[in-house]
Design a protein around this motif. Structure first.
Motif, PDB file in Angstrom:
ATOM      1  N   GLU A  54      77.018  85.721  25.656  1.00 60.49           N
ATOM      2  CA  GLU A  54      75.650  86.107  25.063  1.00 60.49           C
ATOM      3  C   GLU A  54      74.498  85.127  25.085  1.00 60.49           C
ATOM      4  N   SER A  55      73.442  85.459  25.250  1.00 59.55           N
ATOM      5  CA  SER A  55      72.351  84.395  25.173  1.00 59.55           C
ATOM      6  C   SER A  55      71.007  84.968  24.277  1.00 59.55           C
ATOM      7  N   ASP A  56      70.235  84.586  24.603  1.00 63.12           N
ATOM      8  CA  ASP A  56      68.808  85.018  23.777  1.00 63.12           C
ATOM      9  C   ASP A  56      67.703  84.715  24.787  1.00 63.12           C
ATOM     10  N   ILE A  57      66.674  85.403  24.392  1.00 61.45           N
ATOM     11  CA  ILE A  57      65.299  85.507  25.027  1.00 61.45           C
ATOM     12  C   ILE A  57      64.299  85.136  23.740  1.00 61.45           C
ATOM     13  N   GLY A  58      63.712  83.902  23.688  1.00 61.13           N
ATOM     14  CA  GLY A  58      62.672  83.760  22.551  1.00 61.13           C
ATOM     15  C   GLY A  58      61.383  84.445  22.911  1.00 61.13           C
ATOM     16  N   LYS A  59      60.650  84.997  22.037  1.00 61.97           N
ATOM     17  CA  LYS A  59      59.508  85.463  22.265  1.00 61.97           C
ATOM     18  C   LYS A  59      58.534  85.427  20.850  1.00 61.97           C
ATOM     19  N   GLU A  60      58.476  84.033  20.533  1.00 60.43           N
ATOM     20  CA  GLU A  60      57.982  83.806  19.148  1.00 60.43           C
ATOM     21  C   GLU A  60      56.256  83.961  19.058  1.00 60.43           C
ATOM     22  N   ARG A  82      69.683  84.135  17.194  1.00 56.04           N
ATOM     23  CA  ARG A  82      70.054  82.681  16.995  1.00 56.04           C
ATOM     24  C   ARG A  82      69.564  81.985  18.478  1.00 56.04           C
ATOM     25  N   ASP A  83      68.931  80.802  18.069  1.00 50.98           N
ATOM     26  CA  ASP A  83      68.523  80.056  19.163  1.00 50.98           C
ATOM     27  C   ASP A  83      69.803  79.318  19.752  1.00 50.98           C
ATOM     28  N   GLY A  84      70.445  79.765  21.024  1.00 53.52           N
ATOM     29  CA  GLY A  84      71.658  79.269  21.481  1.00 53.52           C
ATOM     30  C   GLY A  84      71.119  77.776  22.206  1.00 53.52           C
ATOM     31  N   SER A  85      70.103  77.432  22.397  1.00 48.74           N
ATOM     32  CA  SER A  85      69.658  76.007  22.944  1.00 48.74           C
ATOM     33  C   SER A  85      69.424  74.898  21.746  1.00 48.74           C
ATOM     34  N   ARG A  86      69.869  75.153  20.268  1.00 47.34           N
ATOM     35  CA  ARG A  86      69.816  74.390  19.425  1.00 47.34           C
ATOM     36  C   ARG A  86      70.916  74.386  18.788  1.00 47.34           C
ATOM     37  N   SER A  87      71.328  73.178  18.083  1.00 46.39           N
ATOM     38  CA  SER A  87      72.706  73.147  17.169  1.00 46.39           C
ATOM     39  C   SER A  87      72.290  74.014  15.804  1.00 46.39           C
ATOM     40  N   GLY A  88      73.331  74.221  15.384  1.00 43.21           N
ATOM     41  CA  GLY A  88      73.086  74.894  13.909  1.00 43.21           C
ATOM     42  C   GLY A  88      72.581  76.283  14.113  1.00 43.21           C
ATOM     43  N   ASP A  89      72.565  77.029  12.840  1.00 46.31           N
ATOM     44  CA  ASP A  89      71.971  78.224  12.530  1.00 46.31           C
ATOM     45  C   ASP A  89      70.462  78.316  12.871  1.00 46.31           C
TER      46      ASP A  89
END
Length: 227
Positions: free
Chosen positions: A121-127, A139-146
């Protein structure tokens, strides 16, 4: 003068030989490309076959997946704008799921058994894209924590052939938890696995999953499908 004439003749011969080799390489590449497109698009309509060929050749020629660059890569005699309009209209109505299935079947037809499948699983950010359809919190997989941001979920699916030398990304599936008809991430992943197993004719395979798939529901599903 005789020496210079001989030198120039040899130079032209080398140049002509290089051009002939280049032309032969281009013809060979086009023939292989046409054969690949024909194999992948079996059962497609003629307009669908042409679109697949245009997109792939345009990406190779333009070095980009932007429609404008694909249009440039095709080097058509008509205007660039008309090529872009033609491609855009065809892209909007094209059935990409049909192409995904065709490519996956092609992969499994040439891969050696047994297969190994891997899912992550990964994610695509579109902020900054507030008006895109079905945006959700991921969830931002490139950062630690939730840490969450606006965007889309992405399920990566790949396969490795029995020789361990054949590796192919099968389906980078982009989806949203706010899309119409969405039930759960587990159900979405299970549908992907079912489709791939169907394309494999239910051949034996190993499966590698991320830690997020270690819940009881997913384990029971994998046991049921013998993976």
């Amino acid at each position: 003068m005789i020496f210079m004439g001989t030198h120039n003749t040899r130079k032209h011969e080398r140049k002509r030989g290089t051009m002939n080799h280049f032309s032969n390489s281009v013809r060979s590449l086009k023939a292989q490309f046409s054969q690949f497109v024909e194999e992948v698009t079996q059962g497609f309509s003629i307009p669908e076959k042409k679109l697949v060929a245009d997109l792939l050749w345009g990406i190779l020629g333009g070095g980009s997946v932007f429609v404008s660059d694909i249009a440039r890569g095709l080097h058509e005699e008509n205007t660039l704008d008309s090529t872009e309009v033609r491609l855009t209209k065809a892209i909007r109505i094209f059935d990409y799921a049909k192409l995904d299935d065709a490519i996956a079947r092609r992969v499994f037809s040439v891969f050696a058994q047994p297969y190994s499948l891997f899912i992550d699983e990964s994610d695509i950010g579109k902020e900054q894209a507030a008006k895109l359809e079905s945006l959700c919190q991921v969830r931002d997989g490139s950062r630690s924590g939730d840490v969450f941001h606006t965007g889309y979920h992405m399920t990566g699916l790949g396969a490795v052939g029995g020789s361990r030398r054949n590796v192919m990304v099968l389906k980078p599936d982009i989806w949203s938890s706010t899309a119409k008809g969405f039930v759960s991430s587990n159900e979405h992943t299970q549908e992907i696995i079912k489709n791939i197993r169907y394309m494999m004719n239910d051949s034996a395979c190993e499966m590698s999953l991320d830690r997020g798939y270690d819940d009881a529901e997913m384990m029971n599903f994998l046991d049921e499908y013998d993976v």
